[in-house]
Design an enzyme around this catalytic site. Structure first.
Site, PDB file in Angstrom:
ATOM      1  CG  LEU C 237     -33.073 -44.668 -25.518  1.00 55.30           C
ATOM      2  CD1 LEU C 237     -32.147 -45.735 -26.084  1.00 55.30           C
ATOM      3  CD2 LEU C 237     -33.851 -45.184 -24.327  1.00 55.30           C
ATOM      4  CG  ASP C 238     -35.865 -43.141 -28.165  1.00 53.38           C
ATOM      5  OD1 ASP C 238     -35.325 -44.123 -28.700  1.00 53.38           O
ATOM      6  OD2 ASP C 238     -36.801 -43.243 -27.347  1.00 53.38           O
ATOM      7  CD  GLN C 239     -33.599 -36.992 -27.530  1.00 55.79           C
ATOM      8  OE1 GLN C 239     -33.551 -35.983 -28.222  1.00 55.79           O
ATOM      9  NE2 GLN C 239     -34.749 -37.421 -27.002  1.00 55.79           N
TER      10      GLN C 239
END
Lengths: 294, 294, 294, 294
Positions: C237-239
């Site tokens: 996530l978000d990476q």
């Protein structure tokens, strides 16, 4: 003899008052009335009541040319307002220029920028001392006619160095310390004794990339924008109140060394700007944030 | 001995070729094949065919480590391509660092920035001469160990000064002249003799506010953003090909002196950046515009 | 009938090739020679060899007007280059417009921006489907004449929803999925099946403020600049690899609702720009970073 | 029923006062005392005395919850201050939402942006009328539930169209007219009758590229940054007081159509932002400049 004023074109004598407290009715009126009743002309007034926290912030600059109170009288008047409204304030006069020390290590770019800005008359303060844990930057201080002190720091025990630094700061009557890419971590005791008066430049867009080697981190993460952040130093590393930030675009063509070079440009701009804001008394610290009166 | 490379981390020997011509099929193939056939490894290739004008632009950087042609052979090969495709080219080698002269007057900020950038190894060239119509900036050149020549300019007749300047430029084997807030207008003859090799910084966001006192003009017009523009000098004042520009926000609180201060920050950044782009052979002039390979 | 070209003024048929591999001598020559030998004219060539990693990246656009190979022939030629150089490539033709699905929830701003950009002919692709876990945005899709499907998502079990979504994407022959403030987390299986083909907008300047409520985090930290980030979705996530980012200045006067409003402006700009870059075949994924050919 | 406040999180009733006059001692005190004596709490006070011109500007927002004067009383109080200090003022109440008309032609992007911003509750005003010299944008107004009137404009005689427009503006009780890429020049009589109440978007970074086809001009001049400017309309074309501006970077790769596309992004952002500032009563016109209280 010209007195440098915060953002001012003329050389009239001025007082600058920064106020913060819990918001309540009548604060602006009481403060501006205090100035008016005593014959002062307000040059700049900027106030903000923060609905979310119920806090009140104000910056008030007035002309002292025909002001009827002397400084003792002003102190008394403000002490009265302090009692009535529970406000905290910071008062300064344009004829008392703050005295600035710069701590640096080996990188010269931020030091040059501060020195040049000072020489150009852009800083409302006097840069009177450079302290470094290396001797490399001595010629720069010399070129600008500023005292340079080499205070080596031992990895084993930093306290002798910090004692020497404190003695230098006392001796030269310093008001604010600027860390211009100073590569040593100051002790909590040192930081506490200069609370709200140490400005650091961090070479990332905080809170992204805290810690070491932010340009390597930025390259690895593949960000498209890098930044720099000037902040007050607290004992919590990279977590102090942010004064100013700026950014620039980067691309895959930028190697780490290119990021570092673009970063150096940002670092010096942002640090000098933050120092200028601080010296113009435009920055008010409220817990872990700053109010910057633009 | 480290050779500074354009944007490079290593110190291998490189050739950089800038090409422009009318677009035709096979140009990229012919150019890259020339490099490949002779054992060169392409580090960077950036090409653009402009549909609106039918022009072709390319920048090609290759490693000379195992290249089988010597420089004479490269010249012969390119001359052949020149004939076949009608192309114009500019070839440079990373071991021949361009030599830079800075012309300045009294304002020190752009000069400091160039000197510092040079000292930090950010410029792929050697800053070897400062020429000024005043003597004020001599200590800056001295601090950085660069030769300084004071060449006064008479308002009545500029030609003796320009003759002296030309002699200095010849004597020091200069490749490019940077006008770092040099407050004299160069004659058309001087400009022509250095065509495409004089870089100036104009303190406005051209083409807005051409001419004198752009910060006064900006204040009067009430703009919300000011800028600075680095461009090649042509005999048409403020009209030469733009290399780089940048801007910053201003407000009604900024007096003309504040605009000037913000402008100084922009001027030095934009000028140094333009000089860096030029020295990295990233700028190609096409009529009155530039192609800047990012 | 006009064919929309990537950044092109004319409607000639073009091929766009994205290449990445380990760098070795002769790659640019081999690729450009392949185009030239078969009668193609190169419109745009942008190549970069990354010294730090030893990787080679290239984007090559050529005109197919007089190209002598048909698409089967091109496939064969590229397969040959693939074998010789161990390269990975992505080939696309300007007459095969990518088909785009937008996933949204209740916030309309990013959806409007994508739809408008599509309507204005700014996207080199066709926006043909909107999927939402709510029914609120149906009128927007209707206004722009795009099919809307309401696929409710149950907190207990998301798999029925994802099955329905996958069926819709297959049925409408989708190439890329854009999450326009879609407030559901997709399963690793879904993400894997669309690897490199799901674009998300995160309402912060990643990697700052990962996770929920970034504007509240930004307010609490007292940052002076906020941002938005468009990235490919990975199961982390978000990476995922960042495609584009942008920022704007904020001050203490901005409440969280003001940050959200400024953020909405950034979100739509950055997301639409990232989608445009992707559809123009300007983005190449290399591990967890992107190479964006500007 | 929620009342939208200028930048406010709560729905308390507020007054906003904009003041300009020649600077003299006691202005801030008199104004803030007026609010305080009558039981008002100041939410926001921003004052500036311009040394260069001797002018005084102030924006004062206060809470009316416990204010002891009704609106007639406020009028009387301000009339008294007007006499004593020779000030000009503009007073508004948060429960009297300004009514906005948008004039557009064929380009939809600015209209969409204003409509969306209105729908999202970001505008402290009501967008109630769209007037166009073409019928193309009717569906957009319809989608957002706003009245649309097609008023064709004859090149020979614009007065019938302007009479019809004036009648519509009167009928719908309009306070401010927004020209959202409206391609007709309004007559001096029309402009005068709406002085300080017509906002236009110009698709360049004024004063660069006044007049027609600014993107073609920008391409020809080879600028590296383009912009957009929102300004009040005066009878002097492209010369009215500037409210806001913004810019973005461009390169040689951008054809005129790319500049136009990047420009459209700027135009809508800058226009909507300017309208928001105007509706929040943050803009004060002083001769040909604006004071924008940030």
């Amino acid at each position: 003899m010209k007195t440098q004023n915060p953002g001012g074109a003329t050389d009239s004598l001025r007082a600058t008052l920064l106020v913060s407290c819990r918001d309540r009715t009548g604060l602006v009126a009481a403060l501006s009335d205090f100035v008016f009743r005593n014959g002062g002309n307000i040059i700049d007034a900027d106030q903000h009541a923060e609905l979310e926290t119920g806090l009140f912030f104000m910056r008030l600059v007035w002309d002292l040319a025909r002001f009827q109170l002397d400084r003792r009288g002003i102190d008394a008047g403000l002490a009265d307002l302090e009692r009535r409204f529970g406000l905290s304030f910071d008062l300064s006069y344009s004829d008392r220029r703050p005295r600035v020390a710069v701590f640096a290590s080996r990188a010269p770019h931020c030091l040059y920028d501060l020195m040049l800005s000072h020489q150009l008359g852009e800083l409302h303060g006097d840069l009177v001392l450079v302290v470094s844990n290396h001797d490399d930057l001595r010629p720069i201080a010399g070129h600008f006619g500023v005292r340079f002190e080499h205070v080596p720091v031992s990895a084993d025990d930093k306290s002798p160095a910090e004692s020497a630094q404190q003695a230098l700061l006392r001796e030269t009557d310093i008001d604010v310390v600027v860390l211009a890419r100073y590569m040593q971590i100051l002790s909590p005791a040192f930081v506490t004794s200069w609370s709200g008066r140490i400005i650091n430049i961090h070479h990332s867009f905080l809170p992204a990339f805290v810690g070491a080697r932010p340009y390597h981190q930025a390259k690895a993460r593949g960000v498209k924008i890098i930044g720099a952040t000037a902040h007050y130093v607290t004992s919590d590393l990279d977590q102090g109140p942010i004064i100013d930030q700026d950014v620039c675009r980067v691309s895959h063509r930028d190697e780490v060394s290119d990021l570092a070079q673009k970063g150096r440009e940002l670092e010096r701009q942002v640090l000098t700007r933050a120092v200028r804001l601080h010296l113009d008394r435009r920055v008010l610290i409220s817990e872990n944030r700053t109010i910057v009166f633009g």
